[in-house]
Design a protein around this motif. Structure first.
Motif, PDB file in Angstrom:
ATOM      1  N   PHE A  76       0.914  -1.195   0.006  1.00 55.56           N
ATOM      2  CA  PHE A  76      -0.089   0.111  -0.003  1.00 55.56           C
ATOM      3  C   PHE A  76       0.828   1.195  -0.137  1.00 55.56           C
ATOM      4  CE2 PHE A  76      -2.346  -3.332   1.795  1.00 55.56           C
ATOM      5  CZ  PHE A  76      -3.565  -3.486   1.576  1.00 55.56           C
ATOM      6  N   SER A  77       0.311   2.419   0.016  1.00 55.72           N
ATOM      7  CA  SER A  77       1.040   3.537  -0.159  1.00 55.72           C
ATOM      8  C   SER A  77       1.578   3.716   1.012  1.00 55.72           C
ATOM      9  CB  SER A  77      -0.070   4.980  -0.406  1.00 55.72           C
ATOM     10  OG  SER A  77      -0.807   4.919   0.629  1.00 55.72           O
ATOM     11  N   ASP A  78       1.505   3.311   2.198  1.00 59.71           N
ATOM     12  CA  ASP A  78       2.382   3.615   3.373  1.00 59.71           C
ATOM     13  C   ASP A  78       3.339   2.584   3.552  1.00 59.71           C
ATOM     14  OD1 ASP A  78       0.891   1.416   4.027  1.00 59.71           O
ATOM     15  OD2 ASP A  78      -0.189   2.416   5.796  1.00 59.71           O
ATOM     16  N   GLY A  79       3.603   1.753   2.606  1.00 56.85           N
ATOM     17  CA  GLY A  79       4.659   0.619   2.631  1.00 56.85           C
ATOM     18  C   GLY A  79       4.218  -0.795   3.495  1.00 56.85           C
ATOM     19  N   GLU A  80       2.981  -0.657   3.756  1.00 58.47           N
ATOM     20  CA  GLU A  80       2.671  -1.914   4.325  1.00 58.47           C
ATOM     21  C   GLU A  80       2.107  -3.021   3.539  1.00 58.47           C
ATOM     22  OE1 GLU A  80       2.647  -2.837   7.512  1.00 58.47           O
ATOM     23  OE2 GLU A  80       2.671  -0.868   8.610  1.00 58.47           O
ATOM     24  N   GLN A  81       2.443  -4.403   3.611  1.00 61.55           N
ATOM     25  CA  GLN A  81       2.232  -5.160   2.514  1.00 61.55           C
ATOM     26  C   GLN A  81       0.884  -5.846   2.419  1.00 61.55           C
ATOM     27  OE1 GLN A  81       5.087  -8.207   2.101  1.00 61.55           O
ATOM     28  NE2 GLN A  81       6.865  -6.968   2.205  1.00 61.55           N
ATOM     29  N   ASP A  87      -4.873 -16.886  11.360  1.00 61.51           N
ATOM     30  CA  ASP A  87      -6.278 -17.750  11.961  1.00 61.51           C
ATOM     31  C   ASP A  87      -7.356 -17.831  10.931  1.00 61.51           C
ATOM     32  OD1 ASP A  87      -5.297 -17.883  14.366  1.00 61.51           O
ATOM     33  OD2 ASP A  87      -5.954 -15.796  14.965  1.00 61.51           O
ATOM     34  N   LYS A  88      -7.368 -16.989   9.700  1.00 63.14           N
ATOM     35  CA  LYS A  88      -8.357 -17.075   8.650  1.00 63.14           C
ATOM     36  C   LYS A  88      -7.545 -17.257   7.503  1.00 63.14           C
ATOM     37  CE  LYS A  88     -11.673 -14.306  11.210  1.00 63.14           C
ATOM     38  NZ  LYS A  88     -12.695 -13.096  11.116  1.00 63.14           N
ATOM     39  N   THR A  89      -8.362 -17.167   6.188  1.00 58.63           N
ATOM     40  CA  THR A  89      -7.644 -17.046   5.015  1.00 58.63           C
ATOM     41  C   THR A  89      -7.647 -15.842   4.315  1.00 58.63           C
ATOM     42  OG1 THR A  89      -9.677 -18.256   3.960  1.00 58.63           O
ATOM     43  CG2 THR A  89      -8.033 -19.675   4.593  1.00 58.63           C
ATOM     44  N   ASP A  90      -8.037 -14.789   5.024  1.00 55.67           N
ATOM     45  CA  ASP A  90      -8.346 -13.370   4.765  1.00 55.67           C
ATOM     46  C   ASP A  90      -6.983 -12.683   3.911  1.00 55.67           C
ATOM     47  OD1 ASP A  90     -10.815 -13.999   5.552  1.00 55.67           O
ATOM     48  OD2 ASP A  90     -10.942 -12.259   6.684  1.00 55.67           O
ATOM     49  N   TYR A  91      -6.978 -12.055   3.068  1.00 57.56           N
ATOM     50  CA  TYR A  91      -5.847 -11.048   2.825  1.00 57.56           C
ATOM     51  C   TYR A  91      -6.006  -9.813   3.456  1.00 57.56           C
ATOM     52  CZ  TYR A  91      -3.943 -14.564  -0.762  1.00 57.56           C
ATOM     53  OH  TYR A  91      -3.651 -15.677  -1.320  1.00 57.56           O
ATOM     54  N   GLY A  95      -0.569  -8.140   6.979  1.00 57.68           N
ATOM     55  CA  GLY A  95      -0.986  -9.590   7.471  1.00 57.68           C
ATOM     56  C   GLY A  95      -0.089 -10.390   8.313  1.00 57.68           C
ATOM     57  N   PHE A  96      -0.209 -11.560   8.880  1.00 57.80           N
ATOM     58  CA  PHE A  96       0.715 -11.914   9.858  1.00 57.80           C
ATOM     59  C   PHE A  96       1.830 -12.912   8.816  1.00 57.80           C
ATOM     60  CE2 PHE A  96       2.354 -15.704  12.018  1.00 57.80           C
ATOM     61  CZ  PHE A  96       2.441 -15.299  13.410  1.00 57.80           C
ATOM     62  N   PHE A  97       1.500 -13.130   7.657  1.00 60.30           N
ATOM     63  CA  PHE A  97       2.474 -13.677   6.593  1.00 60.30           C
ATOM     64  C   PHE A  97       2.385 -12.620   5.589  1.00 60.30           C
ATOM     65  CE2 PHE A  97       0.440 -17.187   8.640  1.00 60.30           C
ATOM     66  CZ  PHE A  97       1.799 -17.920   9.273  1.00 60.30           C
ATOM     67  N   VAL A  98       3.590 -12.047   5.374  1.00 58.32           N
ATOM     68  CA  VAL A  98       3.961 -11.101   4.179  1.00 58.32           C
ATOM     69  C   VAL A  98       5.071 -11.723   3.279  1.00 58.32           C
ATOM     70  CG1 VAL A  98       3.099  -9.150   5.499  1.00 58.32           C
ATOM     71  CG2 VAL A  98       5.551  -9.909   5.578  1.00 58.32           C
ATOM     72  N   ASP A  99       5.525 -10.688   2.509  1.00 58.83           N
ATOM     73  CA  ASP A  99       6.655 -11.356   1.522  1.00 58.83           C
ATOM     74  C   ASP A  99       6.103 -12.365   0.632  1.00 58.83           C
ATOM     75  OD1 ASP A  99       8.587  -9.374   2.054  1.00 58.83           O
ATOM     76  OD2 ASP A  99       9.112 -10.523   3.856  1.00 58.83           O
ATOM     77  N   ILE A 100       4.754 -12.161   0.337  1.00 61.17           N
ATOM     78  CA  ILE A 100       4.089 -13.233  -0.806  1.00 61.17           C
ATOM     79  C   ILE A 100       4.235 -12.732  -2.113  1.00 61.17           C
ATOM     80  CG2 ILE A 100       2.006 -14.318  -1.070  1.00 61.17           C
ATOM     81  CD1 ILE A 100       1.007 -13.622   1.639  1.00 61.17           C
ATOM     82  N   PRO A 101       5.023 -13.601  -2.916  1.00 60.19           N
ATOM     83  CA  PRO A 101       4.940 -13.206  -4.262  1.00 60.19           C
ATOM     84  C   PRO A 101       3.631 -13.923  -5.030  1.00 60.19           C
ATOM     85  CG  PRO A 101       6.849 -14.851  -3.693  1.00 60.19           C
ATOM     86  CD  PRO A 101       5.783 -14.872  -2.426  1.00 60.19           C
ATOM     87  N   GLY A 130       0.753 -20.247  -0.684  1.00 59.71           N
ATOM     88  CA  GLY A 130       0.006 -21.101   0.011  1.00 59.71           C
ATOM     89  C   GLY A 130      -0.208 -20.917   1.600  1.00 59.71           C
ATOM     90  N   LEU A 131      -0.889 -21.897   2.188  1.00 61.31           N
ATOM     91  CA  LEU A 131      -1.266 -21.487   3.553  1.00 61.31           C
ATOM     92  C   LEU A 131      -0.227 -22.129   4.332  1.00 61.31           C
ATOM     93  CD1 LEU A 131      -5.089 -22.769   3.620  1.00 61.31           C
ATOM     94  CD2 LEU A 131      -3.954 -20.355   3.224  1.00 61.31           C
ATOM     95  N   TYR A 132      -0.168 -21.643   5.498  1.00 57.64           N
ATOM     96  CA  TYR A 132       1.135 -21.973   6.344  1.00 57.64           C
ATOM     97  C   TYR A 132       1.250 -23.269   7.003  1.00 57.64           C
ATOM     98  CZ  TYR A 132      -1.306 -21.983  10.654  1.00 57.64           C
ATOM     99  OH  TYR A 132      -2.115 -21.893  11.978  1.00 57.64           O
ATOM    100  N   ASN A 133      -0.022 -23.928   7.202  1.00 53.54           N
ATOM    101  CA  ASN A 133       0.017 -25.136   7.687  1.00 53.54           C
ATOM    102  C   ASN A 133       0.027 -26.292   6.298  1.00 53.54           C
ATOM    103  OD1 ASN A 133      -2.661 -24.486   6.709  1.00 53.54           O
ATOM    104  ND2 ASN A 133      -3.530 -25.111   8.704  1.00 53.54           N
ATOM    105  N   ASP A 134       0.064 -25.918   5.551  1.00 54.05           N
ATOM    106  CA  ASP A 134      -0.033 -27.048   4.182  1.00 54.05           C
ATOM    107  C   ASP A 134       1.373 -27.452   3.901  1.00 54.05           C
ATOM    108  OD1 ASP A 134      -0.292 -28.161   1.832  1.00 54.05           O
ATOM    109  OD2 ASP A 134      -1.018 -26.545   0.583  1.00 54.05           O
ATOM    110  N   PRO A 135       1.755 -28.504   4.259  1.00 56.55           N
ATOM    111  CA  PRO A 135       3.303 -29.036   3.948  1.00 56.55           C
ATOM    112  C   PRO A 135       3.502 -29.247   2.545  1.00 56.55           C
ATOM    113  CG  PRO A 135       1.897 -30.777   4.480  1.00 56.55           C
ATOM    114  CD  PRO A 135       1.080 -29.576   4.749  1.00 56.55           C
ATOM    115  N   TYR A 136       2.667 -29.010   1.706  1.00 55.88           N
ATOM    116  CA  TYR A 136       2.810 -29.110   0.196  1.00 55.88           C
ATOM    117  C   TYR A 136       2.858 -27.707  -0.547  1.00 55.88           C
ATOM    118  CZ  TYR A 136       1.571 -34.038   1.020  1.00 55.88           C
ATOM    119  OH  TYR A 136       1.782 -35.115   1.690  1.00 55.88           O
ATOM    120  N   SER A 137       2.639 -26.825   0.019  1.00 59.40           N
ATOM    121  CA  SER A 137       2.692 -25.371  -0.408  1.00 59.40           C
ATOM    122  C   SER A 137       2.006 -24.907  -1.423  1.00 59.40           C
ATOM    123  CB  SER A 137       4.361 -25.028  -0.596  1.00 59.40           C
ATOM    124  OG  SER A 137       4.926 -24.996   0.438  1.00 59.40           O
ATOM    125  N   THR A 138       0.689 -25.676  -1.439  1.00 61.45           N
ATOM    126  CA  THR A 138      -0.070 -25.737  -2.663  1.00 61.45           C
ATOM    127  C   THR A 138      -0.576 -24.261  -3.057  1.00 61.45           C
ATOM    128  OG1 THR A 138      -1.169 -27.617  -1.914  1.00 61.45           O
ATOM    129  CG2 THR A 138      -2.564 -26.322  -3.446  1.00 61.45           C
TER     130      THR A 138
END
Length: 231
Positions: A76-81, A87-91, A95-101, A130-138
């Motif tokens: 975003f314009s303030d630098g936040e990703q 806990d959810k699948t919301d973007y 967010g808790f997980f960033v640096d997502i390509p 993919g989701l953090y708890n998915d060992p296959y990184s789907t």
């Protein structure tokens, strides 16, 4: 010497100067004659003091600056990703997980490398982590939520969001205004909270602008930022 014993000498840590300056005679002095750039944290600076840079791509004319089959981190314009909730699948913002390509795909079945996206041409955004708890990184997609419903991670290609974009600026940096959804509305915050989600609203003028910074699309390693300066 302390109580008759020699104490090893430990040098003081070097002084750190803000991005855009360097240390001369104990003072942080701006670089002279260096080209003005923007640091990856969204703050203005001057090379070569920014040790890790990741500039947003810029549109030109009818072109958006992003290319099919290439990956980008969204901010975003303030630098936040734009990241994922834990806990959810919301973007959500910051967010808790960033640096997502996110890979720019021609469709949910075509992520091949191709030309630069133009205004009026649609694209989908494929999450490479993919989701953090998915060992296959789907891999999955930013879905097509609208009307206040939060955009979420989905592996259902039938619900992959379809976006169009307009080149614009945000906080002095290149960005894109994204549109989509059933009414072709703007991508906007879904709810006024510190870490809001995103949705499509009907009004095409009320959206949040996003910056696209290109990174690698490697499947098995954390991507290096593009244009990284190691010196």
């Amino acid at each position: 010497m302390n109580n008759g014993m020699c104490i090893p000498y430990t040098p003081a840590p070097p002084q750190q100067c803000p991005c855009g300056t360097h240390l001369i005679d104990g003072q942080c002095v701006p670089f002279l004659g260096a080209s003005h750039q923007t640091c990856g944290n969204g703050r203005s600076g001057v090379e070569p003091s920014c040790t890790c840079t990741n500039y947003p791509v810029c549109g030109h004319g009818k072109h958006l600056g992003i290319k099919y089959g290439h990956c980008y981190i969204l901010s975003f314009s303030d630098g936040e990703q734009l990241g994922l909730s834990r806990d959810k699948t919301d973007y959500i913002k910051n967010g808790f997980f960033v640096d997502i390509p996110f890979k720019v795909c021609n469709s949910a079945v075509d992520c091949s490398r191709g030309k630069e996206v133009e205004m009026g041409e649609s694209f989908s955004l494929q999450d490479q982590h993919g989701l953090y708890n998915d060992p296959y990184s789907t891999k999955g997609w930013i879905n097509d939520a609208s009307g206040g419903a939060h955009m979420e991670f989905t592996t259902d290609a039938n619900h992959a969001g379809k976006f169009t974009g307009i080149p614009t600026c945000a906080a002095g940096e290149c960005s894109l205004q994204l549109h989509g959804g059933p009414a072709g509305g703007a991508l906007a915050y879904a709810f006024p909270v510190p870490t809001p989600g995103l949705t499509f609203y009907g009004n095409p003028k009320v959206g949040q602008r996003l910056r696209f910074s290109e990174v690698t699309c490697d499947d098995y390693e954390v991507p290096l930022t593009s244009g990284i300066n190691l010196y």
